[in-house]
Motif scaffolding. Structure first.
Motif, PDB file in Angstrom:
ATOM      1  N   LEU A   7       0.772  -1.004  -0.031  1.00  0.00           N
ATOM      2  CA  LEU A   7       0.001  -0.179   0.137  1.00  0.00           C
ATOM      3  C   LEU A   7       0.899   1.365   0.076  1.00  0.00           C
ATOM      4  CD1 LEU A   7      -2.695  -1.119   2.605  1.00  0.00           C
ATOM      5  CD2 LEU A   7      -2.826  -1.302  -0.031  1.00  0.00           C
ATOM      6  N   PRO A   8       0.475   2.489  -0.421  1.00  0.00           N
ATOM      7  CA  PRO A   8       1.200   3.538  -0.707  1.00  0.00           C
ATOM      8  C   PRO A   8       1.854   3.851   0.806  1.00  0.00           C
ATOM      9  CG  PRO A   8      -0.834   3.942  -2.106  1.00  0.00           C
ATOM     10  CD  PRO A   8      -0.854   2.554  -1.075  1.00  0.00           C
ATOM     11  N   ASN A   9       2.861   4.430   0.646  1.00  0.00           N
ATOM     12  CA  ASN A   9       3.662   4.747   1.879  1.00  0.00           C
ATOM     13  C   ASN A   9       4.226   6.227   1.403  1.00  0.00           C
ATOM     14  OD1 ASN A   9       6.317   5.271   3.286  1.00  0.00           O
ATOM     15  ND2 ASN A   9       5.241   3.920   4.796  1.00  0.00           N
ATOM     16  N   ALA A  10       3.991   7.204   2.045  1.00  0.00           N
ATOM     17  CA  ALA A  10       4.551   8.425   1.737  1.00  0.00           C
ATOM     18  C   ALA A  10       6.010   8.776   1.263  1.00  0.00           C
ATOM     19  CB  ALA A  10       4.315   9.752   2.737  1.00  0.00           C
ATOM     20  N   SER A  11       6.965   8.002   2.155  1.00  0.00           N
ATOM     21  CA  SER A  11       8.440   8.267   1.876  1.00  0.00           C
ATOM     22  C   SER A  11       8.899   6.929   1.282  1.00  0.00           C
ATOM     23  CB  SER A  11       9.218   8.299   3.146  1.00  0.00           C
ATOM     24  OG  SER A  11       8.861   7.262   4.170  1.00  0.00           O
ATOM     25  N   LEU A  12       8.439   5.658   1.373  1.00  0.00           N
ATOM     26  CA  LEU A  12       9.184   4.660   0.522  1.00  0.00           C
ATOM     27  C   LEU A  12       8.427   4.208  -0.671  1.00  0.00           C
ATOM     28  CD1 LEU A  12       9.592   2.511   3.879  1.00  0.00           C
ATOM     29  CD2 LEU A  12      11.003   3.953   2.793  1.00  0.00           C
ATOM     30  N   CYS A  13       7.040   4.352  -0.919  1.00  0.00           N
ATOM     31  CA  CYS A  13       6.526   4.036  -2.011  1.00  0.00           C
ATOM     32  C   CYS A  13       5.207   4.779  -2.358  1.00  0.00           C
ATOM     33  CB  CYS A  13       6.577   2.598  -2.243  1.00  0.00           C
ATOM     34  SG  CYS A  13       5.492   1.617  -1.174  1.00  0.00           S
ATOM     35  N   PRO A  14       5.321   6.206  -2.587  1.00  0.00           N
ATOM     36  CA  PRO A  14       4.131   6.948  -2.576  1.00  0.00           C
ATOM     37  C   PRO A  14       3.079   6.550  -3.160  1.00  0.00           C
ATOM     38  CG  PRO A  14       6.027   8.523  -3.089  1.00  0.00           C
ATOM     39  CD  PRO A  14       6.578   6.772  -3.048  1.00  0.00           C
ATOM     40  N   ASP A  15       3.435   5.753  -4.528  1.00  0.00           N
ATOM     41  CA  ASP A  15       2.228   4.996  -5.367  1.00  0.00           C
ATOM     42  C   ASP A  15       1.871   3.746  -5.092  1.00  0.00           C
ATOM     43  OD1 ASP A  15       1.916   7.558  -6.819  1.00  0.00           O
ATOM     44  OD2 ASP A  15       3.606   7.043  -7.911  1.00  0.00           O
ATOM     45  N   GLY A  16       2.560   3.102  -3.780  1.00  0.00           N
ATOM     46  CA  GLY A  16       2.344   1.706  -3.748  1.00  0.00           C
ATOM     47  C   GLY A  16       3.344   0.873  -4.641  1.00  0.00           C
ATOM     48  N   ALA A  17       3.350  -0.270  -4.582  1.00  0.00           N
ATOM     49  CA  ALA A  17       4.038  -1.162  -5.496  1.00  0.00           C
ATOM     50  C   ALA A  17       3.344  -2.677  -5.390  1.00  0.00           C
ATOM     51  CB  ALA A  17       5.487  -1.371  -4.893  1.00  0.00           C
ATOM     52  N   VAL A  18       3.544  -3.317  -6.551  1.00  0.00           N
ATOM     53  CA  VAL A  18       3.285  -4.623  -6.542  1.00  0.00           C
ATOM     54  C   VAL A  18       4.772  -5.482  -7.058  1.00  0.00           C
ATOM     55  CG1 VAL A  18       2.083  -6.198  -7.872  1.00  0.00           C
ATOM     56  CG2 VAL A  18       1.191  -4.202  -7.582  1.00  0.00           C
ATOM     57  N   ILE A  19       4.878  -6.590  -6.060  1.00  0.00           N
ATOM     58  CA  ILE A  19       6.017  -7.189  -6.106  1.00  0.00           C
ATOM     59  C   ILE A  19       6.006  -8.441  -6.586  1.00  0.00           C
ATOM     60  CG2 ILE A  19       8.061  -7.879  -4.822  1.00  0.00           C
ATOM     61  CD1 ILE A  19       7.838  -5.070  -3.341  1.00  0.00           C
ATOM     62  N   GLU A  20       6.579  -9.131  -7.251  1.00  0.00           N
ATOM     63  CA  GLU A  20       6.549 -10.749  -7.443  1.00  0.00           C
ATOM     64  C   GLU A  20       7.460 -11.199  -6.420  1.00  0.00           C
ATOM     65  OE1 GLU A  20       4.267 -12.529  -8.952  1.00  0.00           O
ATOM     66  OE2 GLU A  20       3.472 -10.715  -9.644  1.00  0.00           O
ATOM     67  N   ALA A  21       7.382 -12.074  -5.426  1.00  0.00           N
ATOM     68  CA  ALA A  21       8.233 -12.491  -4.477  1.00  0.00           C
ATOM     69  C   ALA A  21       8.405 -13.913  -4.474  1.00  0.00           C
ATOM     70  CB  ALA A  21       7.684 -12.184  -2.925  1.00  0.00           C
ATOM     71  N   GLU A  22       9.483 -14.589  -4.160  1.00  0.00           N
ATOM     72  CA  GLU A  22       9.703 -15.960  -4.374  1.00  0.00           C
ATOM     73  C   GLU A  22       9.376 -16.648  -2.817  1.00  0.00           C
ATOM     74  OE1 GLU A  22      11.069 -18.912  -6.343  1.00  0.00           O
ATOM     75  OE2 GLU A  22      11.445 -17.071  -7.155  1.00  0.00           O
ATOM     76  N   PRO A  23       8.433 -17.549  -3.123  1.00  0.00           N
ATOM     77  CA  PRO A  23       7.895 -18.137  -1.821  1.00  0.00           C
ATOM     78  C   PRO A  23       9.054 -18.886  -1.083  1.00  0.00           C
ATOM     79  CG  PRO A  23       6.557 -19.102  -3.658  1.00  0.00           C
ATOM     80  CD  PRO A  23       7.690 -18.190  -4.187  1.00  0.00           C
ATOM     81  N   GLY A  24       9.150 -18.755   0.304  1.00  0.00           N
ATOM     82  CA  GLY A  24      10.367 -19.024   1.134  1.00  0.00           C
ATOM     83  C   GLY A  24      11.154 -17.895   1.635  1.00  0.00           C
ATOM     84  N   GLU A  25      11.118 -16.835   0.912  1.00  0.00           N
ATOM     85  CA  GLU A  25      11.709 -15.668   1.329  1.00  0.00           C
ATOM     86  C   GLU A  25      10.923 -14.696   2.225  1.00  0.00           C
ATOM     87  OE1 GLU A  25      12.251 -13.001  -2.252  1.00  0.00           O
ATOM     88  OE2 GLU A  25      14.439 -14.066  -2.468  1.00  0.00           O
ATOM     89  N   SER A  26      11.745 -14.041   2.960  1.00  0.00           N
ATOM     90  CA  SER A  26      10.933 -13.219   4.095  1.00  0.00           C
ATOM     91  C   SER A  26      10.202 -11.951   3.237  1.00  0.00           C
ATOM     92  CB  SER A  26      12.028 -12.494   4.983  1.00  0.00           C
ATOM     93  OG  SER A  26      12.774 -11.503   4.373  1.00  0.00           O
ATOM     94  N   ILE A  27       9.387 -11.353   3.876  1.00  0.00           N
ATOM     95  CA  ILE A  27       8.584 -10.250   3.211  1.00  0.00           C
ATOM     96  C   ILE A  27       9.601  -8.985   3.028  1.00  0.00           C
ATOM     97  CG2 ILE A  27       7.014  -8.463   3.505  1.00  0.00           C
ATOM     98  CD1 ILE A  27       5.049 -10.609   4.940  1.00  0.00           C
ATOM     99  N   CYS A  28      10.256  -9.022   4.073  1.00  0.00           N
ATOM    100  CA  CYS A  28      11.490  -7.909   4.065  1.00  0.00           C
ATOM    101  C   CYS A  28      12.550  -7.950   2.746  1.00  0.00           C
ATOM    102  CB  CYS A  28      12.271  -7.872   5.451  1.00  0.00           C
ATOM    103  SG  CYS A  28      13.593  -6.611   5.433  1.00  0.00           S
ATOM    104  N   ASP A  29      13.096  -9.507   2.665  1.00  0.00           N
ATOM    105  CA  ASP A  29      13.977  -9.612   1.421  1.00  0.00           C
ATOM    106  C   ASP A  29      13.108  -9.312   0.118  1.00  0.00           C
ATOM    107  OD1 ASP A  29      16.091  -9.924   2.914  1.00  0.00           O
ATOM    108  OD2 ASP A  29      15.773 -12.171   3.035  1.00  0.00           O
TER     109      ASP A  29
END
Length: 113
Positions: A7-29
């Protein structure tokens, strides 16, 4: 791949983002690999709360937090029932929607939010 909607965050990603993540990775990574520069002051060792996120959708698909994570979360700014430390929450095969809180408690950060 599993989709993470940020979801949008004013300083980190103002427009939000959609990320393709590898199962088994942490959300942070996954966020870092996707270009969302979430703080992680303890280098993802479960020793701070700077990578705190709120999992708005998909929370039930995550493994339960362990006792150390739960204890640290008690110190996080803006704690909610769906809060997790993103360095400890492992992506599975269900889509997630996460919100990065406006503030984090980081006594050493030089980054202004």
């Amino acid at each position: 791949m599993t989709r993470i909607i940020v979801l949008p965050n004013a300083s980190l990603c103002p427009d939000g983002a959609v990320i393709e993540a590898e199962p088994g990775e942490s959300i942070c990574d996954s966020l870092l690999a996707g270009g969302v520069e979430i703080e992680h002051a303890c280098e993802k060792s479960c020793a701070c709360t700077t990578c705190h996120v709120i999992v708005r959708e998909g929370f039930a698909s995550l493994e339960a937090a362990d006792e150390l994570e739960e204890d640290l979360l008690d110190k996080a700014w803006g704690l909610e029932p769906q809060s997790r430390l993103s360095c400890q929450a492992i992506v599975g095969d269900k889509e997630l929607t996460v919100e990065i809180p406006k503030y984090s408690i980081n006594m050493v950060s030089e980054v202004k939010r």
